[in-house]
Design a protein around this motif. Structure first.
Motif, PDB file in Angstrom:
ATOM      1  N   PRO A 225    -106.239  83.635 -11.824  1.00 21.39           N
ATOM      2  CA  PRO A 225    -106.035  85.038 -11.449  1.00 21.39           C
ATOM      3  C   PRO A 225    -105.930  85.921 -12.697  1.00 21.39           C
ATOM      4  N   SER A 226    -106.369  87.151 -12.558  1.00 16.46           N
ATOM      5  CA  SER A 226    -106.289  88.066 -13.704  1.00 16.46           C
ATOM      6  C   SER A 226    -104.846  88.454 -14.004  1.00 16.46           C
ATOM      7  N   LEU A 227    -103.947  88.268 -13.004  1.00 10.06           N
ATOM      8  CA  LEU A 227    -102.530  88.587 -13.197  1.00 10.06           C
ATOM      9  C   LEU A 227    -101.696  87.337 -12.973  1.00 10.06           C
ATOM     10  N   LEU A 228    -100.758  87.111 -13.868  1.00  8.46           N
ATOM     11  CA  LEU A 228     -99.800  86.018 -13.727  1.00  8.46           C
ATOM     12  C   LEU A 228     -98.395  86.602 -13.817  1.00  8.46           C
ATOM     13  N   GLU A 229     -97.514  86.149 -12.927  1.00 10.35           N
ATOM     14  CA  GLU A 229     -96.134  86.615 -12.961  1.00 10.35           C
ATOM     15  C   GLU A 229     -95.303  85.706 -13.841  1.00 10.35           C
ATOM     16  N   VAL A 230     -94.551  86.278 -14.737  1.00  8.13           N
ATOM     17  CA  VAL A 230     -93.771  85.494 -15.680  1.00  8.13           C
ATOM     18  C   VAL A 230     -92.788  84.590 -14.934  1.00  8.13           C
ATOM     19  N   GLY A 231     -92.733  83.336 -15.368  1.00  5.39           N
ATOM     20  CA  GLY A 231     -91.806  82.380 -14.778  1.00  5.39           C
ATOM     21  C   GLY A 231     -92.255  81.771 -13.474  1.00  5.39           C
ATOM     22  N   MET A 232     -93.354  82.245 -12.897  1.00  5.48           N
ATOM     23  CA  MET A 232     -93.822  81.740 -11.614  1.00  5.48           C
ATOM     24  C   MET A 232     -94.953  80.737 -11.824  1.00  5.48           C
ATOM     25  N   ALA A 233     -94.924  79.637 -11.082  1.00 11.02           N
ATOM     26  CA  ALA A 233     -95.967  78.608 -11.199  1.00 11.02           C
ATOM     27  C   ALA A 233     -97.249  79.104 -10.538  1.00 11.02           C
ATOM     28  N   GLU A 234     -98.360  78.882 -11.231  1.00 14.92           N
ATOM     29  CA  GLU A 234     -99.669  79.293 -10.729  1.00 14.92           C
ATOM     30  C   GLU A 234    -100.657  78.172 -11.034  1.00 14.92           C
ATOM     31  N   VAL A 277     -99.605  76.344 -14.369  1.00 16.37           N
ATOM     32  CA  VAL A 277     -99.202  77.113 -15.538  1.00 16.37           C
ATOM     33  C   VAL A 277     -97.997  77.965 -15.164  1.00 16.37           C
ATOM     34  N   ARG A 278     -97.083  78.106 -16.115  1.00 12.49           N
ATOM     35  CA  ARG A 278     -95.905  78.942 -15.916  1.00 12.49           C
ATOM     36  C   ARG A 278     -95.727  79.775 -17.185  1.00 12.49           C
ATOM     37  N   ALA A 279     -96.171  81.031 -17.120  1.00 10.74           N
ATOM     38  CA  ALA A 279     -96.081  81.906 -18.285  1.00 10.74           C
ATOM     39  C   ALA A 279     -94.629  82.330 -18.514  1.00 10.74           C
ATOM     40  N   MET A 280     -94.212  82.309 -19.764  1.00 10.24           N
ATOM     41  CA  MET A 280     -92.828  82.620 -20.095  1.00 10.24           C
ATOM     42  C   MET A 280     -92.673  83.947 -20.817  1.00 10.24           C
ATOM     43  N   GLU A 281     -93.771  84.569 -21.206  1.00 13.08           N
ATOM     44  CA  GLU A 281     -93.720  85.856 -21.892  1.00 13.08           C
ATOM     45  C   GLU A 281     -94.704  86.814 -21.246  1.00 13.08           C
ATOM     46  N   THR A 282     -94.328  88.083 -21.191  1.00 14.22           N
ATOM     47  CA  THR A 282     -95.197  89.094 -20.603  1.00 14.22           C
ATOM     48  C   THR A 282     -96.214  89.574 -21.631  1.00 14.22           C
ATOM     49  N   HIS A 305    -103.273  88.738 -17.746  1.00 16.15           N
ATOM     50  CA  HIS A 305    -102.141  89.630 -18.036  1.00 16.15           C
ATOM     51  C   HIS A 305    -100.912  89.081 -17.330  1.00 16.15           C
ATOM     52  N   VAL A 306     -99.837  88.901 -18.076  1.00 18.88           N
ATOM     53  CA  VAL A 306     -98.598  88.361 -17.539  1.00 18.88           C
ATOM     54  C   VAL A 306     -97.606  89.518 -17.345  1.00 18.88           C
ATOM     55  N   TYR A 307     -97.068  89.639 -16.122  1.00 20.06           N
ATOM     56  CA  TYR A 307     -96.155  90.733 -15.803  1.00 20.06           C
ATOM     57  C   TYR A 307     -94.837  90.153 -15.285  1.00 20.06           C
ATOM     58  N   ASN A 372     -81.381  91.391  10.178  1.00 15.04           N
ATOM     59  CA  ASN A 372     -81.924  91.269   8.836  1.00 15.04           C
ATOM     60  C   ASN A 372     -82.182  92.648   8.243  1.00 15.04           C
ATOM     61  N   LEU A 373     -81.590  92.907   7.102  1.00 14.58           N
ATOM     62  CA  LEU A 373     -81.836  94.137   6.362  1.00 14.58           C
ATOM     63  C   LEU A 373     -82.814  93.821   5.236  1.00 14.58           C
ATOM     64  N   SER A 374     -83.859  94.614   5.083  1.00 11.05           N
ATOM     65  CA  SER A 374     -84.885  94.324   4.087  1.00 11.05           C
ATOM     66  C   SER A 374     -85.168  95.551   3.226  1.00 11.05           C
ATOM     67  N   CYS A 375     -85.556  95.255   1.985  1.00 12.20           N
ATOM     68  CA  CYS A 375     -85.954  96.305   1.058  1.00 12.20           C
ATOM     69  C   CYS A 375     -87.271  95.895   0.421  1.00 12.20           C
ATOM     70  N   GLU A 376     -88.240  96.782   0.403  1.00  7.99           N
ATOM     71  CA  GLU A 376     -89.571  96.503  -0.136  1.00  7.99           C
ATOM     72  C   GLU A 376     -89.761  97.273  -1.435  1.00  7.99           C
ATOM     73  N   ALA A 377     -90.179  96.573  -2.475  1.00 10.74           N
ATOM     74  CA  ALA A 377     -90.472  97.189  -3.771  1.00 10.74           C
ATOM     75  C   ALA A 377     -91.958  97.061  -4.044  1.00 10.74           C
ATOM     76  N   SER A 378     -92.595  98.111  -4.470  1.00 16.86           N
ATOM     77  CA  SER A 378     -94.027  98.099  -4.790  1.00 16.86           C
ATOM     78  C   SER A 378     -94.225  98.527  -6.241  1.00 16.86           C
ATOM     79  N   LEU A 379     -95.199  97.865  -6.895  1.00 13.78           N
ATOM     80  CA  LEU A 379     -95.447  98.092  -8.320  1.00 13.78           C
ATOM     81  C   LEU A 379     -96.941  97.969  -8.574  1.00 13.78           C
ATOM     82  N   GLU A 380     -97.500  98.878  -9.367  1.00 10.12           N
ATOM     83  CA  GLU A 380     -98.923  98.830  -9.712  1.00 10.12           C
ATOM     84  C   GLU A 380     -99.077  98.220 -11.103  1.00 10.12           C
ATOM     85  N   VAL A 381     -99.860  97.100 -11.173  1.00  7.12           N
ATOM     86  CA  VAL A 381    -100.092  96.395 -12.432  1.00  7.12           C
ATOM     87  C   VAL A 381    -101.596  96.185 -12.602  1.00  7.12           C
ATOM     88  N   GLN A 382    -102.131  96.695 -13.692  1.00  3.93           N
ATOM     89  CA  GLN A 382    -103.558  96.531 -14.004  1.00  3.93           C
ATOM     90  C   GLN A 382    -104.442  96.930 -12.822  1.00  3.93           C
TER      91      GLN A 382
END
Length: 552
Positions: A225-234, A277-282, A305-307, A372-382
C-alpha cells in the motif's frame, strides 16, 4: 665308417677358424622392451657371446650403478627415470666393438583428471565451455580423453598425431545452454593404453561437475500500500512472474534499514514472497525487494508514506451512572495524530472543527444500559481520507424489577411434563435471583416433573447492589385427562405396598404453606453454611413480610 666321417666333418665345421671370432660374436641387452613408471628404477643386463671380451659397458644419460658382472655380462641399475631415453650396450672382442640399443619408455598414469565447467551457472541460450586436462601423463601418444554429459559421450580426443615433445593433455568443447541441461552432470575419462608396448591400460576419471541453467530477465514487482500506519502490521509482497528454476529464487525484503522475514512460494515459472512489515517511524520511506538466483540478482524499490493515526480518545465522566443522572461524554483526537483529525460524536448534531474535541451531555435512562457510544475521527493523508472509530459501552445502574413479560405472576404447568419456573428480573448490575417454595430454594436451571403437589405460590427475590425486590408467582399444575387418571388409579391400586408408603409420606408432608415454610426455613438456616443459604433465609423473611403486608 661313412657316418663317423660325417660327424668329424660336422665338428670341424663348428670350430671357428683363427681370425674370424670378431665377426661372429653378439651383444644383447635384457629386457628387450623397457616400460618404466615415472621416477622408478630399472635393472638391465648387458651380455655378449665373445669368449674373451675386451672393454664393455653402457652409455646412457640416466644415473647408473653397476650391480655385478661376469666374464661375458654386466648388470646395471638405472635410477629415477623421469623421461624417455635410449640406452647403448657395447662389448669389444679381438679389437672389434659391437653394440645394441634399448628404448626406455617412461610412462605416467592419468592419476589426476581435472574437469572445469565455465561458468557453473549459465543463462539460458548462452554458450558455456566444458574443459578437461590431465596435468601429468605420459606417453601422450597413448592417451585418449573423453568428455561425458551424463552417460552420453560429448567429445573424444586422442593424441596419436601429437609430437613426442608435446606434454599438454587437454580437451574442451562449447555447448549451447538449454533448460533440459539444468543439473546435468559432466565428467571426463582419461585412458592411457600401453598394450602395444607390452604394458597395460590405465584409466582415470574426473570428479563430476553439475551445470546450472537459469533464466532471470524480469525485475521483481512489489505489492505494498502507498500508506502504512506506524506500529501497525501490514502484509507486503514481491513477485517475479518469469524465473527458472523458480523454486530456487531467494527473496530479501527491506523497509529502509529494517530487514523483513519473507515467506517464499512458487508455481511453474513464477515465484513470490510475502512478509509482515511494521513501520516504527513516520515519514516517506522505501520498500526494497532483492531477488537472487545463482550468480544473478534483480532489485526493485517502491516508495511508501508512513503516518500516525491512533483511534480517537472517547471518555465518559462516569461510565456507570445511576439512572436519572447526567452523563458527560468527551471525544478528542489522539496526541500522536498529525495533523489533527475532524471528530464526529454519535448523538452530537455537529462535526467538530479540526483540533477541537466533541462534547455530548444527556440524562441516563434505564434503557441506555448497554448503549454503545461512538466517536469517529477522519484524517486526510496523501490525498486519501482515513477514518478511525472508538466505541465505549455505557452501563446505567438501576434497582431490580420484575416485568410481567419476563416473569409472569401466574404460570400453568401440565402434570407429568418437565417444567421450570420462568422468571428473569431486570436490573443493572444483573440481579441475583432466588426463588423459594415452601421454604426451599428452587433450582431455576434444572427442569422438574410437574405434579399436583407442586401447585402453590413461589416467592422470587431479585437483588443487586442498589436494592432488592420480591414477587409472588402462582403456579397451577393442571391434571391429566380423565382416561389417563383412571389408568393411573388402576396402576396405583395394583402396585406394590411401597407405593402406599410413598403416598402416606406425601400426605404427611402436605401441610399449610405458612407452617411448612416456617419449619423448613428454620431447618435451612441451621444446615446451610454458604452464602446462598444465608440469602435464602433472608429472602424467606422478605417473603413473609411481603405476604404480611399483602394481608394488611
Amino acid at each position: 665308417m661313412k657316418m663317423l666321417l660325417f660327424g668329424v666333418w660336422t665338428l670341424l665345421a663348428l670350430i671357428p677358424c683363427p681370425g674370424t671370432t670378431e665377426g661372429l660374436f653378439q651383444v644383447s641387452v635384457w629386457p628387450h622392451q623397457a616400460l618404466v613408471r615415472f621416477g622408478r628404477s630399472l635393472t638391465i643386463n648387458c651380455s655378449t657371446t665373445c669368449p674373451d671380451p675386451g672393454p664393455s659397458g653402457i652409455e646412457t644419460v640416466l644415473k647408473k650403478t653397476q650391480l655385478s658382472r661376469g666374464p661375458q655380462w654386466k648388470q646395471f641399475l638405472l635410477e629415477d627415470i623421469t623421461e624417455n631415453s635410449v640406452l647403448q650396450c657395447f662389448f669389444s672382442c679381438a679389437g672389434v666393438q659391437k653394440d645394441t640399443t634399448l628404448d626406455i619408455i617412461m610412462y605416467q598414469p592419468p592419476e589426476q583428471v581435472i574437469l572445469d565447467v565455465q561458468p557453473e551457472w549459465v543463462a539460458m541460450d548462452e554458450v558455456f565451455t566444458v574443459k578437461c586436462h590431465v596435468p601429468s601423463v605420459a606417453p601422450l601418444r597413448s592417451l585418449t580423453l573423453t568428455l561425458l554429459q551424463g552417460e552420453q559421450e560429448l567429445h573424444r580426443k586422442d593424441f596419436m598425431n601429437f609430437s613426442v615433445a608435446a606434454q599438454k593433455a587437454e580437451v574442451s568443447v562449447s555447448v549451447l545452454a538449454q533448460r533440459e541441461e539444468d543439473r546435468c552432470d559432466f565428467s571426463c575419462h582419461a585412458d592411457l593404453d600401453l598394450s602395444p608396448q607390452g604394458g597395460e591400460l590405465f584409466r582415470g576419471s574426473s570428479a563430476t561437475k553439475e551445470l546450472r541453467i537459469f533464466e532471470f530477465s524480469q525485475k521483481p514487482q512489489i505489492g505494498v500500500p502507498s500508506l502504512l500506519e506506524v506500529g501497525m502490521a501490514e502484509t507486503v509482497s514481491c513477485e517475479v512472474p518469469r524465473v527458472f528454476p523458480a523454486q530456487e529464487a531467494v527473496f530479501r525484503m527491506f523497509l529502509e534499514d529494517q530487514e523483513l522475514s519473507p515467506f517464499s512460494s512458487w508455481e511453474g515459472d513464477a515465484a513470490w514472497a510475502s512478509a509482515t512489515v511494521r513501520a516504527m517511524e513516520t515519514g516517506d520511506q522505501e520498500l526494497t525487494c532483492v531477488v537472487s538466483l545463482g550468480p544473478t540478482e534483480q532489485k526493485a524499490r517502491k516508495p511508501v508514506h508512513v503516518y500516525s493515526f491512533p483511534p480517537p480518545v472517547l471518555e465518559i465522566e462516569d461510565a456507570y451512572p445511576l439512572a436519572g443522572t447526567d452523563v458527560n461524554v468527551t471525544c478528542s483526537g489522539h496526541v500522536l495524530t498529525s495533523p489533527s483529525p475532524t471528530l464526529q460524536l454519535q448523538g452530537s448534531p455537529n462535526r467538530s472543527a479540526p483540533g477541537e474535541p466533541a462534547w455530548l451531555l444527556f440524562t441516563a435512562r434505564e434503557e441506555d444500559d448497554g448503549r454503545n457510544l461512538s466517536c469517529e475521527a477522519s484524517l486526510e493523508v496523501q490525498g486519501q481520507r482515513l477514518v478511525k472509530t472508538t466505541v465505549v459501552q455505557l452501563h446505567v445502574l438501576y434497582k431490580p424489577r420484575f416485568e410481567e413479560s419476563s416473569c409472569p405472576g401466574h404460570q400453568v404447568w401440565e402434570e407429568g411434563m418437565d417444567q421450570m419456573l420462568a422468571c428473569v428480573p431486570e436490573g443493572s448490575p444483573v440481579p441475583v435471583l432466588v426463588c423459594l417454595w415452601n421454604g426451599m430454594i428452587v433450582d431455576l436451571d434444572v427442569p422438574q416433573k410437574a405434579t399436583q403437589n407442586l401447585t402453590g405460590t413461589y416467592c422470587c427475590t431479585a437483588t443487586n447492589q442498589l436494592g432488592s425486590v420480591s414477587k409472588d408467582i402462582a403456579v397451577v399444575v393442571q391434571g391429566l385427562p380423565e382416561g389417563i387418571i383412571s389408568s393411573t388409579i388402576f396402576i396405583i391400586v395394583v402396585s406394590t405396598p411401597g407405593i402406599a408408603v410413598i403416598t402416606i409420606a406425601l400426605y404427611l408432608n402436605y401441610q399449610p404453606c405458612k407452617r411448612t415454610r416456617r419449619k423448613r426455613a428454620h431447618r435451612q438456616k441451621e444446615q446451610s453454611k454458604d452464602e446462598e443459604g444465608q440469602f435464602a433465609d433472608i429472602q424467606a423473611q422478605e417473603c413473609n413480610s411481603h405476604h404480611y403486608l399483602a394481608r394488611v
